[in-house]
Design an enzyme around this catalytic site. Structure first.
Site, short mmCIF file in Angstrom:
data_model
loop_
_atom_site.label_atom_id
_atom_site.label_comp_id
_atom_site.label_asym_id
_atom_site.label_seq_id
_atom_site.Cartn_x
_atom_site.Cartn_y
_atom_site.Cartn_z
N LYS A 10 -46.81 12.88 -10.48
CA LYS A 10 -46.60 11.90 -11.54
C LYS A 10 -45.77 10.71 -11.02
O LYS A 10 -45.16 10.80 -9.95
CB LYS A 10 -45.92 12.59 -12.72
CG LYS A 10 -46.81 13.63 -13.44
CD LYS A 10 -46.03 14.32 -14.57
CE LYS A 10 -46.93 15.21 -15.43
NZ LYS A 10 -46.16 15.85 -16.53
N TYR A 50 -54.47 13.74 -21.68
CA TYR A 50 -53.56 14.45 -22.58
C TYR A 50 -54.06 14.44 -24.03
O TYR A 50 -53.25 14.58 -24.97
CB TYR A 50 -52.17 13.82 -22.52
CG TYR A 50 -51.36 14.26 -21.31
CD1 TYR A 50 -51.20 15.60 -20.99
CD2 TYR A 50 -50.72 13.33 -20.49
CE1 TYR A 50 -50.45 16.02 -19.88
CE2 TYR A 50 -49.96 13.73 -19.39
CZ TYR A 50 -49.83 15.07 -19.10
OH TYR A 50 -49.08 15.48 -18.02
N PHE A 58 -44.01 13.46 -28.88
CA PHE A 58 -43.70 12.81 -27.61
C PHE A 58 -44.93 12.16 -26.97
O PHE A 58 -44.86 11.64 -25.84
CB PHE A 58 -43.08 13.82 -26.64
CG PHE A 58 -43.93 15.05 -26.39
CD1 PHE A 58 -44.97 15.04 -25.47
CD2 PHE A 58 -43.68 16.22 -27.10
CE1 PHE A 58 -45.75 16.17 -25.26
CE2 PHE A 58 -44.45 17.36 -26.89
CZ PHE A 58 -45.49 17.32 -25.96
N ARG A 92 -48.81 26.97 -11.16
CA ARG A 92 -47.80 26.88 -12.22
C ARG A 92 -46.46 27.46 -11.75
O ARG A 92 -45.40 27.01 -12.17
CB ARG A 92 -48.27 27.60 -13.49
CG ARG A 92 -49.59 27.09 -14.08
CD ARG A 92 -49.51 25.85 -14.90
NE ARG A 92 -48.65 25.90 -16.05
CZ ARG A 92 -48.51 24.89 -16.91
NH1 ARG A 92 -49.22 23.77 -16.74
NH2 ARG A 92 -47.69 24.96 -17.92
N THR A 98 -42.21 23.60 -17.97
CA THR A 98 -42.45 22.21 -18.38
C THR A 98 -41.16 21.40 -18.45
O THR A 98 -41.09 20.27 -17.98
CB THR A 98 -43.14 22.20 -19.76
OG1 THR A 98 -44.31 23.02 -19.68
CG2 THR A 98 -43.52 20.80 -20.19
N ARG A 109 -40.25 21.40 -10.38
CA ARG A 109 -39.63 20.76 -11.55
C ARG A 109 -38.15 21.10 -11.65
O ARG A 109 -37.33 20.24 -12.01
CB ARG A 109 -40.38 21.19 -12.81
CG ARG A 109 -41.76 20.55 -12.93
CD ARG A 109 -42.61 21.24 -13.97
NE ARG A 109 -43.80 20.47 -14.33
CZ ARG A 109 -44.70 20.88 -15.20
NH1 ARG A 109 -44.56 22.06 -15.80
NH2 ARG A 109 -45.76 20.14 -15.49
N ASN A 123 -40.97 15.45 -14.94
CA ASN A 123 -41.19 16.76 -14.34
C ASN A 123 -42.12 16.75 -13.13
O ASN A 123 -42.70 17.77 -12.77
CB ASN A 123 -41.61 17.79 -15.40
CG ASN A 123 -42.86 17.38 -16.14
OD1 ASN A 123 -43.50 16.39 -15.81
ND2 ASN A 123 -43.22 18.16 -17.15
N HIS A 126 -48.07 17.51 -12.50
CA HIS A 126 -48.94 18.16 -13.48
C HIS A 126 -49.71 19.25 -12.75
O HIS A 126 -50.14 19.05 -11.62
CB HIS A 126 -49.94 17.15 -14.06
CG HIS A 126 -51.07 17.82 -14.81
ND1 HIS A 126 -50.95 18.23 -16.11
CD2 HIS A 126 -52.32 18.18 -14.41
CE1 HIS A 126 -52.08 18.80 -16.49
NE2 HIS A 126 -52.94 18.79 -15.48
N GLU A 137 -60.25 18.60 -16.40
CA GLU A 137 -59.40 17.59 -15.77
C GLU A 137 -59.97 17.11 -14.43
O GLU A 137 -59.97 15.91 -14.15
CB GLU A 137 -58.00 18.17 -15.55
CG GLU A 137 -57.25 18.46 -16.86
CD GLU A 137 -55.98 19.26 -16.65
OE1 GLU A 137 -55.26 19.50 -17.63
OE2 GLU A 137 -55.71 19.68 -15.50
#
Ligand code: UDP
Ligand code: MG
Length: 164
Positions: A10, A50, A58, A92, A98, A109, A123, A126, A137
């Site tokens: 990100k 998203y 948010f 993950r 998150t 993260r 964070n 993704h 995605e």
């Protein structure tokens, strides 16, 4: 079972120079890198990526975050596709929770993310949350020719490949 995931560094991670670290962490696994490209994040791309979160409070900030508006307008992210056994679980785990404040300290993260005073989660990366999302995605961020393995079926339209 073989799964395919999208990983995005990100804007916060790109601006702070964490792309190499993220790649190194994934290279420690047996996941295979089958695609990678630097992508300019448009509003449409961010909102489509998203879309399932559009009712969250948010959401507006999240879209601005992914478009780099909180990071020097750094709207270029590195998008990667990894394939392998339990790719979702492995990816993950490397990413961590998150919320960076709750993420395991050695996760990406947990070690490199933060929550800003305005409450935005920076964070860093993704990672697809399940194989179905991974497929959606990857097909959103990559054309068939941009992935080096035929991980999903494609069709040929006038000599051009498209996802089936
Ligand atoms: N997010 C946020 N605040 C929240 C929850 C999520 O800013 O309370 C952002 C954060 O950048 C997160 C993204 O929205 O990575 C997508 O949320 P999701 O629940 O899918 O988390 P992830 O799958 O990225 O861990
Ligand atoms: Mg998610």
């Amino acid at each position: 079972m073989t799964e395919h995931i999208l990983v995005i560094i990100k804007p916060d991670g790109m601006l702070k120079g964490h792309a190499g670290h993220v790649l190194a962490r994934f290279e420690e696994t047996d996941l295979v890198l089958v695609g990678g490209r630097v992508v300019k994040v448009t509003r449409t791309l961010a909102e489509t990526h998203y879309a399932h979160l559009k009712d969250k409070p948010f959401f507006a900030e999240l879209i601005r975050f992914l478009m780099g508006e909180f990071h020097d307008n750094h709207d270029m992210v590195l998008a990667l596709v990894f394939s392998g056994d339990d790719a979702v679980k492995q990816g993950r785990a490397i990413a961590g929770a998150t919320n960076p404040e709750l993420a395991e300290p050695h996760s990406i993260r947990g070690s490199l993310g933060r929550v800003t005073t305005k409450g935005v989660f920076e964070n860093v990366i993704h990672v697809s949350s399940d194989p179905v999302e991974g497929e959606r995605e990857i097909k959103l961020w990559f054309a068939p020719d941009e992935v080096a393995r035929e991980i999903f079926p494609v069709k040929n339209i006038n000599g051009r490949k498209e996802w089936l």
